[in-house]
Motif scaffolding. Structure first.
Motif, PDB file in Angstrom:
ATOM      1  N   ARG A  97       0.887   4.243  -7.017  1.00 50.65           N
ATOM      2  CA  ARG A  97       1.724   4.339  -6.003  1.00 50.65           C
ATOM      3  C   ARG A  97       2.345   5.459  -5.733  1.00 50.65           C
ATOM      4  N   VAL A  98       2.513   6.158  -4.591  1.00 53.04           N
ATOM      5  CA  VAL A  98       3.052   7.206  -4.394  1.00 53.04           C
ATOM      6  C   VAL A  98       3.796   7.062  -2.822  1.00 53.04           C
ATOM      7  N   HIS A  99       5.168   6.675  -2.861  1.00 52.81           N
ATOM      8  CA  HIS A  99       5.992   6.265  -1.864  1.00 52.81           C
ATOM      9  C   HIS A  99       5.130   4.923  -1.105  1.00 52.81           C
ATOM     10  N   ASN A 100       4.847   5.071  -0.093  1.00 49.86           N
ATOM     11  CA  ASN A 100       4.070   3.889   0.742  1.00 49.86           C
ATOM     12  C   ASN A 100       2.621   4.151   0.509  1.00 49.86           C
ATOM     13  N   LEU A 101       2.081   4.792  -0.217  1.00 50.76           N
ATOM     14  CA  LEU A 101       0.547   5.048  -0.206  1.00 50.76           C
ATOM     15  C   LEU A 101       0.213   4.635  -1.493  1.00 50.76           C
ATOM     16  N   THR A 102      -1.179   3.921  -1.821  1.00 57.92           N
ATOM     17  CA  THR A 102      -1.548   3.817  -3.181  1.00 57.92           C
ATOM     18  C   THR A 102      -2.941   4.498  -3.205  1.00 57.92           C
ATOM     19  N   VAL A 103      -2.933   5.082  -4.165  1.00 58.52           N
ATOM     20  CA  VAL A 103      -4.246   6.114  -4.521  1.00 58.52           C
ATOM     21  C   VAL A 103      -5.044   5.031  -5.566  1.00 58.52           C
ATOM     22  N   LEU A 104      -6.213   4.704  -5.094  1.00 60.32           N
ATOM     23  CA  LEU A 104      -7.173   3.933  -5.893  1.00 60.32           C
ATOM     24  C   LEU A 104      -8.276   4.817  -6.433  1.00 60.32           C
ATOM     25  N   THR A 105      -8.422   5.032  -7.776  1.00 58.79           N
ATOM     26  CA  THR A 105      -9.401   5.630  -8.421  1.00 58.79           C
ATOM     27  C   THR A 105     -10.361   4.695  -9.336  1.00 58.79           C
ATOM     28  N   LEU A 106     -11.515   4.870  -8.963  1.00 53.91           N
ATOM     29  CA  LEU A 106     -12.535   4.187  -9.825  1.00 53.91           C
ATOM     30  C   LEU A 106     -12.997   5.217 -10.896  1.00 53.91           C
ATOM     31  N   HIS A 107     -13.188   4.575 -12.124  1.00 53.11           N
ATOM     32  CA  HIS A 107     -13.236   5.185 -13.345  1.00 53.11           C
ATOM     33  C   HIS A 107     -14.333   4.542 -13.945  1.00 53.11           C
ATOM     34  N   ASP A 108     -15.385   5.552 -14.700  1.00 55.13           N
ATOM     35  CA  ASP A 108     -16.553   4.706 -15.346  1.00 55.13           C
ATOM     36  C   ASP A 108     -16.053   4.516 -16.780  1.00 55.13           C
ATOM     37  N   GLU A 109     -16.834   4.011 -17.684  1.00 56.60           N
ATOM     38  CA  GLU A 109     -16.556   3.661 -18.938  1.00 56.60           C
ATOM     39  C   GLU A 109     -16.038   4.824 -19.709  1.00 56.60           C
TER      40      GLU A 109
ATOM     41  N   ILE B   1     -12.687   7.464  -5.037  1.00 58.56           N
ATOM     42  CA  ILE B   1     -11.394   7.553  -4.825  1.00 58.56           C
ATOM     43  C   ILE B   1     -11.210   7.042  -3.470  1.00 58.56           C
ATOM     44  N   GLY B   2      -9.952   6.079  -3.279  1.00 62.16           N
ATOM     45  CA  GLY B   2      -9.597   5.645  -2.157  1.00 62.16           C
ATOM     46  C   GLY B   2      -8.109   5.512  -1.985  1.00 62.16           C
ATOM     47  N   PHE B   3      -7.765   5.267  -0.740  1.00 64.73           N
ATOM     48  CA  PHE B   3      -6.392   4.846  -0.280  1.00 64.73           C
ATOM     49  C   PHE B   3      -6.166   3.700   0.294  1.00 64.73           C
ATOM     50  N   CYS B   4      -4.794   3.212   0.233  1.00 66.06           N
ATOM     51  CA  CYS B   4      -4.323   1.906   0.871  1.00 66.06           C
ATOM     52  C   CYS B   4      -2.961   2.401   1.281  1.00 66.06           C
ATOM     53  N   PRO B   5      -2.822   2.602   2.642  1.00 64.84           N
ATOM     54  CA  PRO B   5      -1.510   3.116   3.213  1.00 64.84           C
ATOM     55  C   PRO B   5      -0.733   1.816   3.415  1.00 64.84           C
ATOM     56  N   LEU B   6       0.511   2.215   3.592  1.00 62.42           N
ATOM     57  CA  LEU B   6       1.721   1.280   3.661  1.00 62.42           C
ATOM     58  C   LEU B   6       1.747   0.128   2.649  1.00 62.42           C
ATOM     59  N   THR B   7       1.758   0.529   1.458  1.00 63.33           N
ATOM     60  CA  THR B   7       1.537  -0.348   0.400  1.00 63.33           C
ATOM     61  C   THR B   7       2.867  -1.038  -0.015  1.00 63.33           C
ATOM     62  N   PRO B   8       2.713  -2.373  -0.358  1.00 59.05           N
ATOM     63  CA  PRO B   8       3.751  -2.947  -0.461  1.00 59.05           C
ATOM     64  C   PRO B   8       4.572  -2.438  -1.930  1.00 59.05           C
ATOM     65  N   ASP B   9       5.819  -2.822  -2.303  1.00 61.99           N
ATOM     66  CA  ASP B   9       6.226  -2.651  -3.323  1.00 61.99           C
ATOM     67  C   ASP B   9       5.481  -3.104  -4.457  1.00 61.99           C
ATOM     68  N   GLY B  10       5.497  -2.525  -5.595  1.00 63.58           N
ATOM     69  CA  GLY B  10       4.896  -3.136  -6.775  1.00 63.58           C
ATOM     70  C   GLY B  10       4.904  -1.975  -7.998  1.00 63.58           C
ATOM     71  N   PRO B  11       4.038  -2.089  -8.719  1.00 63.02           N
ATOM     72  CA  PRO B  11       4.224  -1.270 -10.039  1.00 63.02           C
ATOM     73  C   PRO B  11       3.598  -0.052  -9.525  1.00 63.02           C
ATOM     74  N   GLN B  12       4.289   0.996 -10.277  1.00 67.31           N
ATOM     75  CA  GLN B  12       3.947   2.436  -9.780  1.00 67.31           C
ATOM     76  C   GLN B  12       2.315   2.876 -10.396  1.00 67.31           C
ATOM     77  N   ASP B  13       2.067   2.369 -11.392  1.00 68.42           N
ATOM     78  CA  ASP B  13       0.772   2.669 -11.913  1.00 68.42           C
ATOM     79  C   ASP B  13       0.170   1.267 -12.680  1.00 68.42           C
ATOM     80  N   LEU B  14      -1.133   0.918 -12.443  1.00 66.41           N
ATOM     81  CA  LEU B  14      -1.595  -0.212 -12.727  1.00 66.41           C
ATOM     82  C   LEU B  14      -3.286   0.081 -12.845  1.00 66.41           C
TER      83      LEU B  14
END
Length: 187
Positions: A18-30, A37-50
């Motif tokens: 999460r960066v401000h109100n945007l979450t960057v989602l990164t798919l990692h292989d094994e 990579i994808g994005f989710c705008p206007l992300t609710p509060d939550g952990p910075q990294d998960l």
């Protein structure tokens, strides 16, 4: 999740950052390599990294949906690339033999197949050292598909002669197919 929900491949993870109100989602292989990579705008509060290994462990529905979209996009892009590669293989089943012949005929010339990361299509890159640049250029000039209107390079072909005299020609899938079919008749 939707009816078309797809699971994460075994051993893969999604990192949510999460960066401000945007979450960057990164798919990692094994191996931890970024695959999508994808994005989710206007992300609710939550952990910075998960980092998760199962989508159902993402508590927020919008983030879970965005993560599913990243996984679905990966599967869809992989299927599209496979479809294009299969079509190329059907059109030029002797591709490896032709490329081997080309390399033998033009010492100092590399012929590499790749994938266009945007179009997900097959690419053919011919790279010639200074010594092989002239013969490669002559071969390409003999190919009827090399030039377009007005004598310029045909659409789908990029050519570059660097300052050392090395020549690189990049052909997108349709041009690579046409070139190899033509080259088959030259062998």
């Amino acid at each position: 999740m939707t009816a078309t929900a797809k699971p994460l491949p075994a051993g893969w993870t999604i990192r949510l950052h999460r960066v401000h109100n945007l979450t960057v989602l990164t798919l990692h292989d094994e191996h931890g390599t970024d695959r999508e990579i994808g994005f989710c705008p206007l992300t609710p509060d939550g952990p910075q990294d998960l980092t998760v290994s199962a989508l159902d462990t993402i508590a927020h529905p919008r983030l879970r949906e965005a993560a599913q979209n990243v996984v679905t996009s990966f599967y869809d892009r992989t299927a599209a690339a496979r479809h294009h590669r299969d079509a190329f293989d059907r059109a030029v089943p002797d591709c490896r033999v032709l490329l081997g012949h080309l390399r033998a005929r033009l010492p100092g010339c590399r012929a590499d197949l790749g994938t266009d990361p945007n179009e997900l299509t097959v690419t053919l890159t011919l790279t010639a050292t200074t010594r092989a640049a002239g013969p490669l250029h002559a071969l390409l000039a003999r190919w009827p598909g090399h030039t377009g209107h007005g004598g310029s390079l045909a659409d789908g072909i990029d050519q570059d002669l660097d300052s050392s005299g090395a020549l690189t020609a990049a052909l997108r899938q349709d041009r690579a197919t046409e070139f190899l079919i033509w080259y088959r008749g030259q062998c």
